[in-house]
Motif scaffolding. Structure first.
Motif, short mmCIF file in Angstrom:
data_model
loop_
_atom_site.label_atom_id
_atom_site.label_comp_id
_atom_site.label_asym_id
_atom_site.label_seq_id
_atom_site.Cartn_x
_atom_site.Cartn_y
_atom_site.Cartn_z
N ALA A 50 0.82 -1.22 0.00
CA ALA A 50 0.00 0.00 0.00
C ALA A 50 0.85 1.26 0.00
CB ALA A 50 -0.95 -0.01 1.19
N GLY A 51 1.92 1.28 0.77
CA GLY A 51 2.74 2.48 0.86
C GLY A 51 3.56 2.76 -0.39
N ALA A 52 3.82 1.76 -1.19
CA ALA A 52 4.63 1.93 -2.40
C ALA A 52 3.78 2.27 -3.62
CB ALA A 52 5.44 0.67 -2.67
N ALA A 53 2.50 2.01 -3.56
CA ALA A 53 1.61 2.27 -4.69
C ALA A 53 1.34 3.78 -4.83
CB ALA A 53 0.29 1.54 -4.50
N SER A 54 0.93 4.15 -6.02
CA SER A 54 0.41 5.50 -6.27
C SER A 54 -1.10 5.36 -6.36
CB SER A 54 0.94 6.05 -7.59
OG SER A 54 2.33 6.22 -7.53
N TYR A 55 -1.82 6.39 -5.98
CA TYR A 55 -3.28 6.34 -5.97
C TYR A 55 -3.82 7.52 -6.75
CZ TYR A 55 -2.41 3.06 -2.27
OH TYR A 55 -1.95 1.98 -1.56
N LEU A 56 -4.98 7.30 -7.35
CA LEU A 56 -5.68 8.37 -8.03
C LEU A 56 -7.05 8.54 -7.40
CD1 LEU A 56 -3.63 7.36 -10.25
CD2 LEU A 56 -5.20 8.42 -11.83
N SER A 74 2.92 2.74 -10.25
CA SER A 74 3.99 3.74 -10.34
C SER A 74 3.46 5.15 -10.48
CB SER A 74 4.89 3.43 -11.54
OG SER A 74 4.19 3.68 -12.75
N GLY A 75 4.33 6.09 -10.15
CA GLY A 75 3.99 7.50 -10.35
C GLY A 75 3.79 7.81 -11.82
N HIS A 76 4.55 7.14 -12.70
CA HIS A 76 4.40 7.35 -14.14
C HIS A 76 3.00 6.93 -14.60
CE1 HIS A 76 5.35 7.59 -18.38
NE2 HIS A 76 4.93 6.35 -18.53
N ALA A 77 2.55 5.76 -14.14
CA ALA A 77 1.21 5.29 -14.50
C ALA A 77 0.15 6.27 -13.97
CB ALA A 77 0.96 3.89 -13.95
N ALA A 78 0.35 6.75 -12.76
CA ALA A 78 -0.60 7.71 -12.17
C ALA A 78 -0.62 9.00 -12.99
CB ALA A 78 -0.23 7.99 -10.72
N ASP A 79 0.57 9.51 -13.33
CA ASP A 79 0.64 10.74 -14.13
C ASP A 79 -0.08 10.58 -15.46
OD1 ASP A 79 2.16 12.08 -12.22
OD2 ASP A 79 4.07 11.55 -13.16
N LEU A 81 -2.53 8.49 -16.22
CA LEU A 81 -3.98 8.44 -16.03
C LEU A 81 -4.56 9.81 -15.69
CD1 LEU A 81 -4.36 5.05 -14.14
CD2 LEU A 81 -5.23 5.62 -16.42
N VAL A 82 -3.86 10.58 -14.88
CA VAL A 82 -4.35 11.92 -14.54
C VAL A 82 -4.40 12.79 -15.78
CG1 VAL A 82 -3.70 14.06 -13.34
CG2 VAL A 82 -3.74 11.91 -12.09
N THR A 83 -3.42 12.65 -16.66
CA THR A 83 -3.42 13.42 -17.91
C THR A 83 -4.63 13.06 -18.75
OG1 THR A 83 -1.02 13.58 -17.91
CG2 THR A 83 -2.12 13.90 -20.02
N ARG A 84 -4.97 11.78 -18.81
CA ARG A 84 -6.09 11.32 -19.63
C ARG A 84 -7.45 11.52 -18.97
NH1 ARG A 84 -3.60 5.74 -20.90
NH2 ARG A 84 -5.41 5.13 -19.72
N LEU A 85 -7.52 11.30 -17.63
CA LEU A 85 -8.81 11.26 -16.96
C LEU A 85 -9.07 12.40 -15.97
CD1 LEU A 85 -8.78 7.44 -16.13
CD2 LEU A 85 -9.88 8.56 -18.07
N GLY A 86 -8.04 13.13 -15.64
CA GLY A 86 -8.17 14.16 -14.61
C GLY A 86 -7.98 13.53 -13.23
N GLY A 87 -8.42 14.21 -12.21
CA GLY A 87 -8.27 13.71 -10.85
C GLY A 87 -6.98 14.18 -10.22
N ARG A 88 -6.63 13.55 -9.09
CA ARG A 88 -5.39 13.94 -8.42
C ARG A 88 -4.68 12.71 -7.88
NH1 ARG A 88 -6.90 15.84 -2.48
NH2 ARG A 88 -8.91 14.84 -2.34
N ILE A 89 -3.37 12.83 -7.78
CA ILE A 89 -2.53 11.73 -7.31
C ILE A 89 -2.41 11.80 -5.79
CG2 ILE A 89 -0.21 10.74 -7.40
CD1 ILE A 89 -0.03 11.83 -10.28
N LEU A 90 -2.51 10.63 -5.16
CA LEU A 90 -2.43 10.52 -3.70
C LEU A 90 -1.39 9.48 -3.30
CD1 LEU A 90 -6.26 10.15 -2.98
CD2 LEU A 90 -4.94 12.27 -2.91
N THR A 91 -0.96 9.55 -2.04
CA THR A 91 -0.15 8.51 -1.42
C THR A 91 -1.06 7.72 -0.48
OG1 THR A 91 0.43 9.91 0.45
CG2 THR A 91 1.90 9.99 -1.48
N ARG A 118 6.07 5.78 -1.01
CA ARG A 118 6.38 6.41 -2.30
C ARG A 118 6.55 7.90 -2.08
NH1 ARG A 118 4.09 9.31 -6.05
NH2 ARG A 118 2.08 9.39 -5.05
N VAL A 119 7.51 8.50 -2.74
CA VAL A 119 7.74 9.93 -2.67
C VAL A 119 6.94 10.59 -3.77
CG1 VAL A 119 9.46 11.75 -2.78
CG2 VAL A 119 10.04 9.56 -1.75
N SER A 120 6.15 11.62 -3.41
CA SER A 120 5.34 12.33 -4.41
C SER A 120 6.18 13.11 -5.36
CB SER A 120 4.34 13.26 -3.74
OG SER A 120 3.46 12.53 -2.95
#
Length: 120
Positions: A50-56, A74-79, A81-91, A118-120
């Motif tokens: 849980a702590g290593a995952a990125s969340y949207l 990963s942060g890359h996958a989160a970035d 998805l946010v670019t395509r779908l909007g939302g915000r990245i969480l830890t 994970r470091v934001s």
């Protein structure tokens, strides 16, 4: 897709937000939690600490309990998805705090139970 805590054999949760609500529920003391794992939204058979995952947090995503939170590896996958779908990245701590705001009583969780952060 399910997020699975390692606290109860067979325990399953529909999304990370529901898992965070359970962690916050007080049903299990934080020191009793050995580890917390979630499924990767993009690869549902893959477990992530849980702590290593990125969340949207996606307001447009309908999840069973309404958290709108998904986990990715990963942060890359989160970035992406946010670019395509909007939302915000969480830890993971952000997800737990969101659950804290939506559910009571709150007990919290330890950083160690969620694995490396994970470091934001």
């Amino acid at each position: 897709m399910e997020a699975t805590p390692a606290i109860e054999p067979g325990a399953r949760f529909c999304r990370p937000g529901c898992l965070a609500a359970f962690v916050n529920s007080g049903m299990v003391r934080p020191e009793e939690v050995h580890s917390v794992w979630v499924n990767d939204f993009l690869d549902p058979k893959r477990l992530l600490e849980a702590g290593a995952a990125s969340y949207l947090k996606l307001d447009s995503l309908r999840t069973p309990m309404g958290s709108g939170v998904i986990a990715v590896s990963s942060g890359h996958a989160a970035d992406s998805l946010v670019t395509r779908l909007g939302g915000r990245i969480l830890t993971w701590p952000d997800v737990v705090r969101l659950s804290d705001q939506a559910h009571t009583p709150v007990v919290g969780t330890t950083r160690e139970a969620a694995g490396p952060q994970r470091v934001s």
